[in-house]
Design a protein around this motif. Structure first.
Motif, PDB file in Angstrom:
ATOM      1  N   THR A 171       0.836  -1.196   0.000  1.00 13.92           N
ATOM      2  CA  THR A 171       0.000   0.000   0.000  1.00 13.92           C
ATOM      3  C   THR A 171       0.872   1.248   0.000  1.00 13.92           C
ATOM      4  N   ASN A 172       0.264   2.390  -0.287  1.00 12.23           N
ATOM      5  CA  ASN A 172       0.992   3.657  -0.252  1.00 12.23           C
ATOM      6  C   ASN A 172       1.595   3.905   1.129  1.00 12.23           C
ATOM      7  N   LYS A 173       0.845   3.575   2.156  1.00 10.77           N
ATOM      8  CA  LYS A 173       1.318   3.786   3.524  1.00 10.77           C
ATOM      9  C   LYS A 173       2.512   2.896   3.830  1.00 10.77           C
ATOM     10  N   GLU A 174       2.468   1.639   3.380  1.00 13.28           N
ATOM     11  CA  GLU A 174       3.580   0.721   3.628  1.00 13.28           C
ATOM     12  C   GLU A 174       4.847   1.181   2.916  1.00 13.28           C
ATOM     13  N   VAL A 175       4.703   1.662   1.670  1.00 16.51           N
ATOM     14  CA  VAL A 175       5.860   2.170   0.933  1.00 16.51           C
ATOM     15  C   VAL A 175       6.432   3.397   1.638  1.00 16.51           C
ATOM     16  N   MET A 178       8.420   2.412   4.693  1.00 15.41           N
ATOM     17  CA  MET A 178       9.707   1.828   4.324  1.00 15.41           C
ATOM     18  C   MET A 178      10.722   2.904   3.925  1.00 15.41           C
ATOM     19  N   LEU A 179      10.213   4.042   3.456  1.00 13.32           N
ATOM     20  CA  LEU A 179      11.091   5.141   3.059  1.00 13.32           C
ATOM     21  C   LEU A 179      11.327   6.142   4.183  1.00 13.32           C
ATOM     22  N   GLY A 180      10.696   5.902   5.333  1.00 16.32           N
ATOM     23  CA  GLY A 180      10.863   6.806   6.468  1.00 16.32           C
ATOM     24  C   GLY A 180      10.078   8.096   6.330  1.00 16.32           C
ATOM     25  N   LEU A 181       8.954   8.038   5.603  1.00 15.65           N
ATOM     26  CA  LEU A 181       8.128   9.221   5.389  1.00 15.65           C
ATOM     27  C   LEU A 181       6.710   8.958   5.854  1.00 15.65           C
ATOM     28  N   SER A 182       5.979  10.021   6.156  1.00 16.39           N
ATOM     29  CA  SER A 182       4.549   9.867   6.390  1.00 16.39           C
ATOM     30  C   SER A 182       3.867   9.645   5.045  1.00 16.39           C
ATOM     31  N   GLU A 183       2.704   9.038   5.065  1.00 14.86           N
ATOM     32  CA  GLU A 183       1.996   8.770   3.812  1.00 14.86           C
ATOM     33  C   GLU A 183       1.695  10.072   3.069  1.00 14.86           C
ATOM     34  N   HIS A 184       1.242  11.092   3.800  1.00 18.84           N
ATOM     35  CA  HIS A 184       0.898  12.375   3.177  1.00 18.84           C
ATOM     36  C   HIS A 184       2.121  13.014   2.527  1.00 18.84           C
ATOM     37  N   HIS A 185       3.245  13.026   3.230  1.00 18.45           N
ATOM     38  CA  HIS A 185       4.465  13.632   2.702  1.00 18.45           C
ATOM     39  C   HIS A 185       4.950  12.864   1.469  1.00 18.45           C
ATOM     40  N   PHE A 186       4.909  11.532   1.551  1.00 15.69           N
ATOM     41  CA  PHE A 186       5.347  10.713   0.431  1.00 15.69           C
ATOM     42  C   PHE A 186       4.496  10.971  -0.810  1.00 15.69           C
ATOM     43  N   MET A 187       3.172  10.985  -0.649  1.00 16.37           N
ATOM     44  CA  MET A 187       2.273  11.187  -1.784  1.00 16.37           C
ATOM     45  C   MET A 187       2.516  12.549  -2.431  1.00 16.37           C
ATOM     46  N   LEU A 189       5.280  14.413  -2.226  1.00 17.86           N
ATOM     47  CA  LEU A 189       6.624  14.468  -2.794  1.00 17.86           C
ATOM     48  C   LEU A 189       6.699  13.690  -4.111  1.00 17.86           C
ATOM     49  N   PHE A 190       6.007  12.560  -4.169  1.00 19.24           N
ATOM     50  CA  PHE A 190       6.041  11.752  -5.399  1.00 19.24           C
ATOM     51  C   PHE A 190       5.411  12.514  -6.558  1.00 19.24           C
ATOM     52  N   LYS A 191       4.237  13.085  -6.332  1.00 17.12           N
ATOM     53  CA  LYS A 191       3.563  13.792  -7.421  1.00 17.12           C
ATOM     54  C   LYS A 191       4.348  15.022  -7.853  1.00 17.12           C
ATOM     55  N   LYS A 192       4.969  15.698  -6.901  1.00 15.78           N
ATOM     56  CA  LYS A 192       5.787  16.863  -7.239  1.00 15.78           C
ATOM     57  C   LYS A 192       7.007  16.446  -8.060  1.00 15.78           C
ATOM     58  N   SER A 193       7.574  15.285  -7.757  1.00 16.88           N
ATOM     59  CA  SER A 193       8.794  14.827  -8.430  1.00 16.88           C
ATOM     60  C   SER A 193       8.515  14.252  -9.809  1.00 16.88           C
ATOM     61  N   TYR A 194       7.406  13.493  -9.941  1.00 19.80           N
ATOM     62  CA  TYR A 194       7.194  12.733 -11.172  1.00 19.80           C
ATOM     63  C   TYR A 194       6.068  13.269 -12.048  1.00 19.80           C
ATOM     64  N   GLY A 195       5.130  13.994 -11.445  1.00 21.76           N
ATOM     65  CA  GLY A 195       4.042  14.539 -12.247  1.00 21.76           C
ATOM     66  C   GLY A 195       2.765  13.739 -12.188  1.00 21.76           C
ATOM     67  N   LEU A 196       2.847  12.492 -11.715  1.00 19.22           N
ATOM     68  CA  LEU A 196       1.682  11.649 -11.494  1.00 19.22           C
ATOM     69  C   LEU A 196       1.630  11.253 -10.033  1.00 19.22           C
ATOM     70  N   SER A 197       0.447  10.885  -9.555  1.00 19.97           N
ATOM     71  CA  SER A 197       0.350  10.335  -8.207  1.00 19.97           C
ATOM     72  C   SER A 197       1.005   8.959  -8.190  1.00 19.97           C
ATOM     73  N   PHE A 198       1.400   8.500  -7.007  1.00 14.72           N
ATOM     74  CA  PHE A 198       2.020   7.181  -6.888  1.00 14.72           C
ATOM     75  C   PHE A 198       1.041   6.094  -7.315  1.00 14.72           C
ATOM     76  N   SER A 199      -0.233   6.252  -6.955  1.00 16.78           N
ATOM     77  CA  SER A 199      -1.245   5.258  -7.343  1.00 16.78           C
ATOM     78  C   SER A 199      -1.377   5.182  -8.857  1.00 16.78           C
ATOM     79  N   LYS A 200      -1.386   6.341  -9.515  1.00 17.50           N
ATOM     80  CA  LYS A 200      -1.494   6.355 -10.968  1.00 17.50           C
ATOM     81  C   LYS A 200      -0.240   5.746 -11.607  1.00 17.50           C
TER      82      LYS A 200
END
Length: 262
Positions: A171-175, A178-187, A189-200
């Motif tokens: 799940t997004n939370k589990e990932v 594992m990266l040492g981030l909160s789910e909100h921060h990870f989501m 940061l991912f969209k800002k870095s890649y342009g898509l959401s992690f789920s997409k």
């Protein structure tokens, strides 16, 4: 180069984070959900309308932004549909090599001074090895001179996890944990870095894995399970959400799909 002879085979090339589909069977394209698209008719002009259109437009080359509602009639012409990378390298190439006018947020090409279309015609007519296809497309869509974009090492690690095993059910939370981030921060940061959401991004990787599995097995059910889809309805819903059309548009006995993966 002479115009290629059409048959009833659609060709899909998958390379890097992009894809190319060349087909004469695809009649309509209604909405693009996940990536900017470059649509090139290898024959006559195609017709398109958007929710803001007062009248249909006609063009041989279109660039359709992600999540842009559009209805396209390909008029049975041999057409190439190319996904452009999220960071805009492909769009930058188009800006540098084509002259476009903008109609209701759609780029419409009205002048071209290169042989991009002849390269697409060659790919359809000759069915080159994937390495050759990739080299030809990269020559145009990346030019090999674009700067490498910096990315947070944690986001790169998450992407590699998915790319290496798109069927993984983390799940997004589990990932994030594992990266040492909160789910909100990870989501975020991912969209800002890649342009898509992690789920997409995960959904796109599974669709790409499906095509790879289908290219090997020529069996939809086996390919869907290989890519991590629970069942065919799960696959069909995700496929339509990502690509904007039902898988039945291509996967039927009268229209074989040839898939090649980088």
């Amino acid at each position: 180069m002479s115009k290629p002879v059409k048959d009833n085979t659609s060709i899909a090339y998958l390379w890097q984070d992009q894809a190319l589909l060349i087909t004469s069977e695809y009649k309509q394209y209604r909405i693009n959900h996940s990536a900017d698209l470059l649509i090139v008719s290898l024959e006559g002009s195609i017709t398109f309308t958007t929710p803001c259109s007062s009248a249909p437009g006609n063009a041989k080359v279109l660039v359709v932004p992600q999540r842009q509602a559009i209805n396209i009639d390909f008029n049975n012409y041999l057409t190439a549909i190319i996904t452009l990378d999220c960071f805009g390298a492909g769009k930058q190439f188009i800006k540098d090599h084509f002259l476009f006018e903008t109609v209701n947020n759609i780029w419409c090409e009205f002048h071209c001074e290169n042989d991009f279309v002849s390269q697409l015609q060659y790919i359809y007519a000759e069915r080159p090895e994937n390495s050759c296809c990739r080299a030809r497309l990269d020559q145009f869509l990346s030019q090999g001179s674009l700067p490498k974009l910096s990315m947070d090492h944690r986001i790169r690690k998450a992407m590699l996890w998915v790319l290496n095993d798109p069927a993984d059910t983390l799940t997004n939370k589990e990932v994030a944990t594992m990266l040492g981030l909160s789910e909100h921060h990870f989501m975020r940061l991912f969209k800002k870095s890649y342009g898509l959401s992690f789920s997409k991004f995960k959904q796109c990787c599974r669709i790409k894995a499906f095509f790879k599995g289908y290219g090997e097995s020529q069996n939809i059910t086996d390919a869907a399970h290989y890519a991590g889809f629970v069942d065919l309805p799960h696959f069909s819903n995700t496929y339509k959400k990502i690509l904007g059309h039902a898988p039945s548009a291509f996967f039927h006995k009268n229209n074989p799909l040839q898939v090649m993966c980088a």
